[in-house]
Scaffold this active site. Structure first.
Site, PDB file in Angstrom:
ATOM      1  N   LYS A  10      -8.806  -2.088  57.610  1.00  0.00           N
ATOM      2  CA  LYS A  10      -8.601  -1.599  56.239  1.00  0.00           C
ATOM      3  C   LYS A  10      -8.426  -2.750  55.240  1.00  0.00           C
ATOM      4  CE  LYS A  10      -6.563   2.819  57.672  1.00  0.00           C
ATOM      5  NZ  LYS A  10      -5.474   3.797  57.400  1.00  0.00           N
ATOM      6  N   TYR A  50     -12.025  10.924  54.028  1.00  0.00           N
ATOM      7  CA  TYR A  50     -10.685  11.454  54.315  1.00  0.00           C
ATOM      8  C   TYR A  50     -10.528  12.898  53.818  1.00  0.00           C
ATOM      9  CZ  TYR A  50      -8.758   7.031  56.028  1.00  0.00           C
ATOM     10  OH  TYR A  50      -8.470   5.921  56.774  1.00  0.00           O
ATOM     11  N   ASN A 113      -1.673   0.536  56.756  1.00  0.00           N
ATOM     12  CA  ASN A 113      -1.372   0.387  58.190  1.00  0.00           C
ATOM     13  C   ASN A 113      -2.485  -0.348  58.954  1.00  0.00           C
ATOM     14  OD1 ASN A 113      -3.214   2.449  58.074  1.00  0.00           O
ATOM     15  ND2 ASN A 113      -1.967   3.973  59.124  1.00  0.00           N
ATOM     16  N   HIS A 116      -7.828   1.883  61.247  1.00  0.00           N
ATOM     17  CA  HIS A 116      -8.056   3.320  61.480  1.00  0.00           C
ATOM     18  C   HIS A 116      -8.813   3.485  62.788  1.00  0.00           C
ATOM     19  CE1 HIS A 116      -9.402   7.478  60.823  1.00  0.00           C
ATOM     20  NE2 HIS A 116     -10.574   7.065  61.251  1.00  0.00           N
ATOM     21  N   GLU A 127     -17.358  10.656  62.353  1.00  0.00           N
ATOM     22  CA  GLU A 127     -17.079   9.401  61.651  1.00  0.00           C
ATOM     23  C   GLU A 127     -18.169   8.352  61.906  1.00  0.00           C
ATOM     24  OE1 GLU A 127     -12.220   9.752  61.312  1.00  0.00           O
ATOM     25  OE2 GLU A 127     -13.054   8.227  62.627  1.00  0.00           O
TER      26      GLU A 127
HETATM   27  P1  CMP Z   1      -5.449   6.864  59.117  1.00  0.00           P
HETATM   28  O1  CMP Z   1      -5.245   6.916  60.569  1.00  0.00           O
HETATM   29  O2  CMP Z   1      -6.553   6.076  58.554  1.00  0.00           O
HETATM   30  O3  CMP Z   1      -5.590   8.381  58.613  1.00  0.00           O
HETATM   31  C1  CMP Z   1      -5.107   8.856  57.392  1.00  0.00           C
HETATM   32  C2  CMP Z   1      -4.393   7.814  56.629  1.00  0.00           C
HETATM   33  O4  CMP Z   1      -3.564   8.305  55.590  1.00  0.00           O
HETATM   34  C3  CMP Z   1      -3.408   7.078  57.533  1.00  0.00           C
HETATM   35  O5  CMP Z   1      -4.095   6.283  58.445  1.00  0.00           O
HETATM   36  C4  CMP Z   1      -2.560   6.358  56.515  1.00  0.00           C
HETATM   37  O6  CMP Z   1      -3.212   5.218  55.992  1.00  0.00           O
HETATM   38  C5  CMP Z   1      -2.464   7.420  55.430  1.00  0.00           C
HETATM   39  N1  CMP Z   1      -1.241   8.229  55.532  1.00  0.00           N
HETATM   40  C6  CMP Z   1      -0.938   9.145  56.482  1.00  0.00           C
HETATM   41  N2  CMP Z   1       0.268   9.706  56.236  1.00  0.00           N
HETATM   42  C7  CMP Z   1       0.719   9.138  55.095  1.00  0.00           C
HETATM   43  C8  CMP Z   1       1.901   9.299  54.316  1.00  0.00           C
HETATM   44  N3  CMP Z   1       2.849  10.179  54.668  1.00  0.00           N
HETATM   45  N4  CMP Z   1       2.032   8.548  53.212  1.00  0.00           N
HETATM   46  C9  CMP Z   1       1.063   7.669  52.843  1.00  0.00           C
HETATM   47  N5  CMP Z   1      -0.088   7.476  53.542  1.00  0.00           N
HETATM   48  C10 CMP Z   1      -0.248   8.196  54.645  1.00  0.00           C
END
Ligand code: CMP
Length: 132
Positions: A10, A50, A113, A116, A127
């Site tokens: 990311k 998303y 984070n 993904h 995907e």
């Molecule tokens: P990802 O696994 O890419 O899938 C959805 C993404 O949304 C997740 O990683 C995070 O980057 C984001 N995400 C999921 N939950 C939250 C949350 N409660 N607050 C902010 N971002 C979130």
């Protein structure tokens, strides 16, 4: 069975210059990098990717973040690859992710984070076709 799955580094991680560290870990875990590309998502394309999270409170900021910089998209293959990659990646929230998972090592918040990974074989197929 060898499974294909989708992996994304990311914008937070590409900005911090840790692409090499993350890909080294992926290769050390015996994944084959079948395809790899670097790109910047438009806000519209991030919203499409998303769309399952549309309507959730974090959706606008998530799609802003995912379109804020360069990402690395990889098609990976490995024995039991879908589940195994999720284990290497760790829980969504880096604070809850197990030690030595990629999000534990490199994630800085629940949104930023670092990486993904597809959450099921069905999602992986969708995907992969989204990007390749
Ligand atoms: P990802 O696994 O890419 O899938 C959805 C993404 O949304 C997740 O990683 C995070 O980057 C984001 N995400 C999921 N939950 C939250 C949350 N409660 N607050 C902010 N971002 C979130």
């Amino acid at each position: 069975m060898v499974e294909k799955t989708l992996f994304i580094i990311k914008p937070d991680a590409t900005k911090r210059g840790i692409i090499g560290k993350i890909l080294a870990r992926i290769e050390n875990e015996d994944f084959k990098i079948v395809e790899l590309k670097s790109l910047k998502l438009s806000k519209k394309k991030a919203e499409k990717f998303y769309k399952i999270h549309q309507g959730k409170p974090f959706y606008p900021e998530l799609t802003d973040f995912m379109s804020s910089g360069k990402i690395i998209v990889c098609l990976l293959a490995r024995e039991k690859g879908v589940k195994y990659l999720r284990e290497v990646v760790g829980a969504t929230d880096p604070e809850l992710a197990k030690p030595n998972t990629l999000r534990n090592l490199f994630g800085t918040s629940i949104r930023e984070n670092a990486v993904h990974a597809s959450d099921s074989k069905k999602t992986a197929d969708w995907e992969i076709s989204f990007f390749f």
